[in-house]
Design an enzyme around this catalytic site. Structure first.
Site, PDB file in Angstrom:
ATOM      1  CD  GLU A 485      -2.734  -1.282  -0.119  1.00  0.00           C
ATOM      2  OE1 GLU A 485      -2.930  -0.268  -0.830  1.00  0.00           O
ATOM      3  OE2 GLU A 485      -3.122  -2.423  -0.452  1.00  0.00           O
ATOM      4  CD  GLU A 514      -2.666  -3.112  -7.675  1.00  0.00           C
ATOM      5  OE1 GLU A 514      -1.823  -3.296  -6.775  1.00  0.00           O
ATOM      6  OE2 GLU A 514      -3.788  -2.625  -7.466  1.00  0.00           O
ATOM      7  N   GLY A 621     -13.256  -1.313  -8.495  1.00  0.00           N
ATOM      8  CA  GLY A 621     -13.076  -0.945  -9.898  1.00  0.00           C
ATOM      9  C   GLY A 621     -12.404  -1.986 -10.763  1.00  0.00           C
TER      10      GLY A 621
END
Length: 700
Positions: A485, A514, A621
């Site tokens: 994160e 990512e 999403g």
């Protein structure tokens, strides 16, 4: 004047700066959004009537307008994730239709769409920077994907679908949260907690106390086990009670699949509406609509990658299961003759302990959160030359456990800030981990004075909270999650792009987002990084060398199974949005079972309702985009390989490559196509070789 004054005083309507979280009450939401949307509708009409097809005449005023909405709506969505309550839900559901309607009107504004196209055709186009051109191109594409080309009944239907999909996603998320919260396994005898580590016993007693069992202690119980991951997963790994593992597992896989919280009808409806939406826009299916704004050029390209990785991992996953079965047999386990899903985590952990001679629990004392943060911050200083320092008390927070930090350059000048909400709070906070935008970087000039607004990120995790006066002691998985994160956060915070529409993660193709997060996970195994943070919370002793060697050896433990699991999720997602026909002979659950035949080695149970909890694609999403994790992992593994090839002990090279990574992958944000950004960093296009090598799956 009065309306503007009311708006500026309202805690939900300031439109800029750090949100005053504690001042925001659910009962204020409806009036706030009524005022805001009335004001924004006036501004939109004014812009449309006096449109000027230039950057300063269109893009900048439009950005200011959308940012006001994004600020208020972003706060509300954030609080729904971290401070959920029946009152907030009710308020959210009341205002959501109006917000969706305004977004549709904005996305379908023909005057704005035509003005963007005029800029692209104008003489000024050649004078714009690449970032500005990408923002305008994306605005034109997004308008087309938002139905700007539709008229009459088609537009009306499109907007009704968007509205219903937003409501269904919220309902799906609430069902899952409620179903997770509704189940508790109450344990009262020592035999029921046999095998459980002390950290879980402490957590289970703490949950029991919070539920009214005031006398609960780690030693004598009662103990409450929930379906929240920090409680559920360690129980599945360590409980010797196979009957209780089965009970908990079946509760977990059937969440939100029956009764009032049943997500099955919502899933079928969502898939049908998405397909109809795609058809209205001229796409054959929703997958093609989804890929229209992604890095992968076609469904074929995605399926080619997934099949390449499936072939590399399928046999390895079968071998993993056979070895696990043999190991269970060697331990005299009766269930070894017919290993079930609720046995896999337990025996995988026992085999890992035997094979590498350590348990995940043994490592927890070496990873207290404060130390892990020190190690993480030391790494970003080493790689990117920036310093992270606490700034607690300088920003409003939504919960007393939330931290606030500053990132500064080598001269000490602030370049970004972030919130960290680290601990699990199952009663009000959704599971999982995520990064979200609080404030975007933006350069603006007012009255001849140019300023740069610094970005602020939300970093949300769900790790084990501090228990009985001890700090949060993290599993190594939780350490990797935090690094992941933080990688997303760095992408948002380290941007050098001055235009908000392409700063940080904005305008970055979804399947490249990512890359920075998965890149950071690799550093958890880097010696200086690991030893910089792995210190015993009581003695300060560094992690013993033998543990480090075992961690390295265990890195690819059952990696075939782990990769195949991701391929399963990605393939199910793509099939549902590409070939599946809602309302036909198959249900979505049937599709999942069919795909499982080639992407799992232990078939799902008949009652397995995995799709009812697959929030990524039904509330988040990732619809027709779950493959992005693997697509981006190819990029991230190859990016990390640049450091490996130079030598991870070569500090000068690490510093030089780290700065190059910062100046390309992190700094350029959405100002260039991700493939161009990657090639600028790496000097070539990416290859799957590094990923397969990192996973121990590269065929010799």
């Amino acid at each position: 004047m009065r309306a503007t004054a009311i708006i500026s005083e309202h805690p939900l309507l300031q439109g800029y700066g750090l949100p005053p979280f504690m001042d925001i009450k659910p009962e204020q939401v409806e009036s706030a959004f009524s005022l805001l949307l009335t004001e924004l509708e006036k501004q939109l009409a004014g812009l449309e009537n006096n449109i000027e097809p230039t950057w300063s005449g269109l893009v900048e005023p439009l950005e200011k307008l959308t940012e006001k909405l994004n600020w208020s709506w972003g706060i509300l969505n954030h609080l729904m994730g971290v401070k959920n309550s029946p009152e907030l839900r009710n308020a959210y559901e009341k205002v959501q239709p109006s917000v969706v309607q305004f977004m549709n009107n904005l996305g379908q504004s023909k005057p704005i769409y035509n003005a963007f196209k005029s800029i692209r055709k104008s003489d000024d186009w050649k004078n714009l920077e690449l970032a500005q051109k990408r923002i305008i191109d994306a605005a034109i594409r997004d308008a087309e994907l938002s139905g700007v080309g539709l008229d009459g009944e088609a537009r009306e239907r499109f907007n009704m679908i968007q509205m219903e999909l937003a409501e269904l996603a919220t309902k799906y998320a609430n069902h899952l949260l409620d179903a997770t919260k509704a189940f508790t396994l109450v344990l009262k005898t020592k035999s029921e907690v046999d095998g459980l580590p002390s950290s879980l016993l402490s957590l289970a007693a703490q949950i029991a106390r919070a539920s009214g069992e005031e006398q609960a202690t780690p030693e004598n119980g009662p103990w409450h086990i929930t379906l929240d991951f920090p409680s559920y997963f360690p129980f599945m790994q360590h409980s010797t009670r196979r009957d209780l593992r089965e009970k908990l597992y079946k509760a977990y896989i059937t969440r939100a699949s029956s009764g009032e919280l049943d997500n099955n009808p919502l899933i079928e409806r969502i898939l049908a509406l998405r397909q109809e939406l795609a058809h209205l826009l001229g796409f054959a299916n929703f997958a093609e609509l989804s890929l229209a704004s992604k890095m992968a050029e076609s469904v074929g390209a995605v399926e080619k990658l997934l099949e390449e990785l499936r072939l590399a991992s399928y046999d390895a996953a079968f071998k993993d299961l056979n070895k696990l079965t043999d190991f269970a047999k060697s331990q005299g386990a009766i269930e070894a003759e017919n290993l079930q899903h609720w046995d896999v985590s337990f025996w995988a952990e026992r085999q890992r302990e035997a094979k590498f001679a350590f348990t995940a629990e043994e490592l927890r004392p070496y990873f207290p959160l404060p130390q892990v943060l020190d190690g993480l911050f030391g790494l970003v200083k080493r790689l990117f030359g920036v310093t992270v320092t606490p700034a607690d008390g300088q920003a409003p927070v939504w919960h007393e456990d939330v931290r606030y930090f500053q990132i500064a350059d080598k001269h000490g000048a602030p370049i970004a800030y972030f919130y960290l909400d680290a601990y699990s709070r199952p009663a009000e906070k959704r599971g999982g981990a995520w990064m979200d935008v609080c404030i975007n970087r933006r350069k603006s000039t007012e009255n001849g004075v140019t300023t740069i607004r610094l970005p602020v990120a939300y970093l949300i995790c769900n790790q084990t909270p501090p228990v009985d006066g001890n700090p949060s002691l993290m599993t190594f998985d939780e350490v990797e999650t935090l690094f992941h994160e933080f990688g997303h956060g760095l992408h948002h915070m380290m941007t050098k792009v001055d235009y908000m529409g392409a700063a940080g993660t904005n305008n970055v193709e979804w399947d490249a987002v990512e890359l920075p997060s998965q890149f950071m996970e690799n550093w958890c195994y880097d010696r200086p990084t690991l030893f910089g943070m792995a210190k015993h919370y009581q003695t300060g002793e560094s992690l013993p060398e033998h543990y480090y060697q075992k961690l390295l050896a265990a890195r690819n433990y059952m990696s075939g199974s782990a990769m195949l699991r991701q391929i399963h999720f990605s393939s199910v997602d793509m099939e549902l949005h590409y070939r599946y026909q809602p309302g036909g002979k198959e249900t979505a659950a049937d599709v999942r079972d069919r795909i499982a035949k080639t992407t799992t080695v232990l078939p799902p149970l008949p009652e397995d309702a995995f799709l009812c909890a697959f929030g990524h694609i039904f509330e988040g999403g990732y619809a027709a985009g779950y493959y992005s994790y693997k697509w981006a992992e190819v990029l991230s593994a190859d990016a990390f390989a640049a450091f490996e090839e130079a030598g991870l002990d070569n500090e000068a090279a690490i510093e030089e490559i780290g700065r190059r990574y910062r100046d390309t992958i992190l700094a350029l944000g959405g100002s260039q196509h991700p493939m161009e950004v990657f090639k600028t960093f790496r000097g070539r296009e990416p290859s799957t070789k590094a990923l397969l090598k990192h996973n121990g799956l590269l065929s010799k």
